[in-house]
Design a protein around this motif. Structure first.
Motif, PDB file in Angstrom:
ATOM      1  N   ILE A 107      33.917  35.796  38.102  1.00 15.47           N
ATOM      2  CA  ILE A 107      33.071  35.023  39.024  1.00 15.47           C
ATOM      3  C   ILE A 107      32.717  33.664  38.422  1.00 15.47           C
ATOM      4  O   ILE A 107      32.518  32.689  39.160  1.00 15.47           O
ATOM      5  CB  ILE A 107      31.800  35.810  39.423  1.00 15.47           C
ATOM      6  N   ILE A 108      32.644  33.571  37.094  1.00 17.90           N
ATOM      7  CA  ILE A 108      32.395  32.263  36.466  1.00 17.90           C
ATOM      8  C   ILE A 108      33.504  31.283  36.840  1.00 17.90           C
ATOM      9  O   ILE A 108      33.251  30.124  37.181  1.00 17.90           O
ATOM     10  CB  ILE A 108      32.303  32.397  34.927  1.00 17.90           C
ATOM     11  N   ILE A 109      34.744  31.760  36.804  1.00 13.43           N
ATOM     12  CA  ILE A 109      35.892  30.903  37.161  1.00 13.43           C
ATOM     13  C   ILE A 109      35.840  30.539  38.645  1.00 13.43           C
ATOM     14  O   ILE A 109      35.979  29.374  39.029  1.00 13.43           O
ATOM     15  CB  ILE A 109      37.217  31.614  36.825  1.00 13.43           C
ATOM     16  N   LEU A 110      35.628  31.542  39.495  1.00 13.19           N
ATOM     17  CA  LEU A 110      35.696  31.321  40.942  1.00 13.19           C
ATOM     18  C   LEU A 110      34.586  30.420  41.464  1.00 13.19           C
ATOM     19  O   LEU A 110      34.831  29.519  42.275  1.00 13.19           O
ATOM     20  CB  LEU A 110      35.640  32.679  41.667  1.00 13.19           C
ATOM     21  N   ILE A 111      33.363  30.637  40.996  1.00 10.47           N
ATOM     22  CA  ILE A 111      32.230  29.907  41.567  1.00 10.47           C
ATOM     23  C   ILE A 111      32.161  28.461  41.065  1.00 10.47           C
ATOM     24  O   ILE A 111      31.382  27.653  41.569  1.00 10.47           O
ATOM     25  CB  ILE A 111      30.907  30.658  41.290  1.00 10.47           C
ATOM     26  N   ASN A 112      32.996  28.127  40.075  1.00 12.33           N
ATOM     27  CA  ASN A 112      33.031  26.754  39.560  1.00 12.33           C
ATOM     28  C   ASN A 112      34.212  25.947  40.092  1.00 12.33           C
ATOM     29  O   ASN A 112      34.390  24.791  39.699  1.00 12.33           O
ATOM     30  CB  ASN A 112      33.054  26.773  38.028  1.00 12.33           C
ATOM     31  N   ARG A 113      35.005  26.530  40.987  1.00 10.63           N
ATOM     32  CA  ARG A 113      36.135  25.801  41.567  1.00 10.63           C
ATOM     33  C   ARG A 113      35.666  24.984  42.768  1.00 10.63           C
ATOM     34  O   ARG A 113      35.318  25.540  43.815  1.00 10.63           O
ATOM     35  CB  ARG A 113      37.237  26.769  41.970  1.00 10.63           C
ATOM     36  N   LYS A 114      35.653  23.685  42.601  1.00  8.83           N
ATOM     37  CA  LYS A 114      35.170  22.781  43.659  1.00  8.83           C
ATOM     38  C   LYS A 114      36.007  22.911  44.923  1.00  8.83           C
ATOM     39  O   LYS A 114      35.490  22.791  46.039  1.00  8.83           O
ATOM     40  CB  LYS A 114      35.185  21.343  43.148  1.00  8.83           C
ATOM     41  N   LYS A 115      37.304  23.183  44.742  1.00 12.60           N
ATOM     42  CA  LYS A 115      38.199  23.343  45.883  1.00 12.60           C
ATOM     43  C   LYS A 115      37.734  24.490  46.779  1.00 12.60           C
ATOM     44  O   LYS A 115      37.883  24.451  48.012  1.00 12.60           O
ATOM     45  CB  LYS A 115      39.627  23.594  45.385  1.00 12.60           C
ATOM     46  N   LEU A 116      37.188  25.542  46.173  1.00  9.45           N
ATOM     47  CA  LEU A 116      36.723  26.709  46.920  1.00  9.45           C
ATOM     48  C   LEU A 116      35.277  26.558  47.389  1.00  9.45           C
ATOM     49  O   LEU A 116      34.929  26.898  48.509  1.00  9.45           O
ATOM     50  CB  LEU A 116      36.830  27.973  46.059  1.00  9.45           C
ATOM     51  N   MET A 117      34.420  26.047  46.500  1.00 13.27           N
ATOM     52  CA  MET A 117      32.978  26.077  46.742  1.00 13.27           C
ATOM     53  C   MET A 117      32.397  24.765  47.265  1.00 13.27           C
ATOM     54  O   MET A 117      31.316  24.757  47.845  1.00 13.27           O
ATOM     55  CB  MET A 117      32.251  26.455  45.443  1.00 13.27           C
ATOM     56  N   GLY A 118      33.103  23.642  47.045  1.00 14.07           N
ATOM     57  CA  GLY A 118      32.572  22.354  47.480  1.00 14.07           C
ATOM     58  C   GLY A 118      31.228  22.073  46.827  1.00 14.07           C
ATOM     59  O   GLY A 118      31.038  22.289  45.635  1.00 14.07           O
TER      60      GLY A 118
END
Length: 421
Positions: free
Chosen positions: A376-387
């Protein structure tokens, strides 16, 4: 006026429905056993472990909830789609959580059916205790699992939510009232926030079990699909945050109340509680049958509130892996819940003592934590996904600290299992 208060309370509890589901998942008879045993052996010395576990649980529920509402993706599906070696990570997570929860279910069902049997014996003297004890306990277990499976067959999330609200509310009220009947000193409670591992061979084991039962990976992984079941979307980000915080706070205070009960009643007397039912013989002469009834009502509610979500864990994992919405009336949902129900009867059928197995299961649960937190650290820091909703400084600091904590606890778990065997 009273009806108005009850109506507002009920609406508030339903407003944190996904959180209630997570509390039911997290606090079961295994959790109650760990808190009781730790309180009887070490007093409040492990309160700091409980606090950190509940705090990181809140952080991870917030992170997984935010990710799901922003992207629309559930946890396992997001692992598969967005992470390197995602399919392997997803499969490892699904298998680990499902096996761990099914193992816990058998212990929970064994403890719950035994608790009902003991209550019958305590309040209806001689009414149940007999040479047919095994068959009484097994019969109770069968009735419980059939009832729970029948309720699941109704197939509506809103119905499950209302049932869980009832169980969790009874559980919380029961333990909190009992806490005030047999409280330890304020000084003992404050000492619990001092970083320390109790001396003795079980110190590491109990600390790890605390994390395994309170900071449970299953809670964070399942939460996204529960949010979908609630019908929440991006417009509910504030609702989700409030729900996660409420859940984390309730997990801490309910668990602490159990530990306080055991500390006030037993710690320092030279007695040791090895199972929840030992609280009956210890509490009764000290606080009377009312306190015993309250405590056992809480323990039963904890067990029943956990059986519901655990029966659902495999179909939830399956739907998550496939990227589908959870269909409570699908064929695979019914098949997987039947398998879980049958496996849940293992401990009652064998007539085994579920305590050691329950604690061992809780310890094993911590080994998947670093993978779940790191993902989740990787996923929630991806601007492409989370904006604009990607993790900020506080969230990242908390998640990284949670990752380090999970690694340390996993190492402690390995050491404790080596010492155990």
């Amino acid at each position: 006026m009273k009806n108005n208060i009850f109506s507002k309370t009920w609406k508030f509890l339903l407003s944190i429905g996904p959180g209630i589901f997570c509390i039911g998942f997290t606090i079961g008879t295994g959790s109650i056993t760990s808190m009781t045993k730790a309180g009887s052996m070490y007093g409040m010395q492990l309160l700091w472990v409980l606090f950190l576990s509940a705090f990181f649980s809140w952080v991870l529920m917030e992170a997984y909830g935010r990710f799901t509402l922003v992207t629309g993706d559930t946890a396992i599906y997001a692992f598969r789609k967005n992470l390197k070696f995602g399919k392997a990570i997803a499969l490892i997570t699904v298998v680990s959580i499902t096996i761990g929860q099914w193992g816990a279910l058998s212990g929970i069902l064994g403890l719950t059916s035994n608790a009902i049997y003991e209550i019958l014996f305590l309040f209806f003297d001689g009414g149940a205790k007999s040479k047919y004890e095994y068959w009484f306990v097994l019969g109770i277990a069968v009735v419980i699992i059939i009832t729970m499976f029948s309720l699941l067959s109704i197939g509506r999330y809103s119905f499950f939510e209302k049932v869980l609200v009832i169980f969790v509310t009874i559980m919380g009220i029961s333990f909190i009232i009992t806490m005030f009947i047999v409280p330890p000193t304020f000084n003992e409670i404050t000492k619990g926030f001092k970083f320390q591992i109790p001396e003795g061979k079980d110190g590491n084991l109990m600390a790890t079990a605390f994390v395994g039962t309170t900071m449970a990976a299953a809670t964070f992984i399942v939460r996204p699909l529960v949010l979908h079941g609630k019908g929440w979307g991006k417009s509910n980000l504030k609702d989700q945050s409030r729900d996660a915080l409420s859940s984390g706070i309730l997990i801490f205070f309910i668990s602490m109340a159990v530990m306080i009960c055991a500390t006030g009643a037993i710690f320092g007397t030279g007695k040791t509680v090895t199972k929840v039912l030992d609280m009956v013989t210890t509490l009764e002469p000290l606080a009377g049958r009312f306190a015993v009834a309250l405590f056992m009502t809480g323990a039963l509610s904890a067990g029943l509130s956990s059986i519901f979500p655990i029966l659902m864990v495999a179909p939830i994992m399956y739907s998550d892996y496939k990227g589908d919405k959870l269909d409570l009336k699908s064929k695979h949902f019914k098949i997987l819940t039947v398998i879980a129900s049958i496996l849940g009867l293992m401990v009652p059928v064998l007539g085994a003592n579920p305590i050691a197995a329950q604690i061992a299961t809780q310890v094993v649960n911590v080994f998947i934590l670093p993978l779940v937190v790191g993902s989740i650290i990787i996923l929630i820091n991806r601007k492409k996904l989370m904006g604009k909703h990607k993790a900020g400084l506080f969230m990242n600091m908390a998640l990284v600290t949670a990752f380090v904590f999970s690694c340390l606890i996993s190492y402690t778990g390995i050491i404790s299992l080596i010492e155990m065997f």
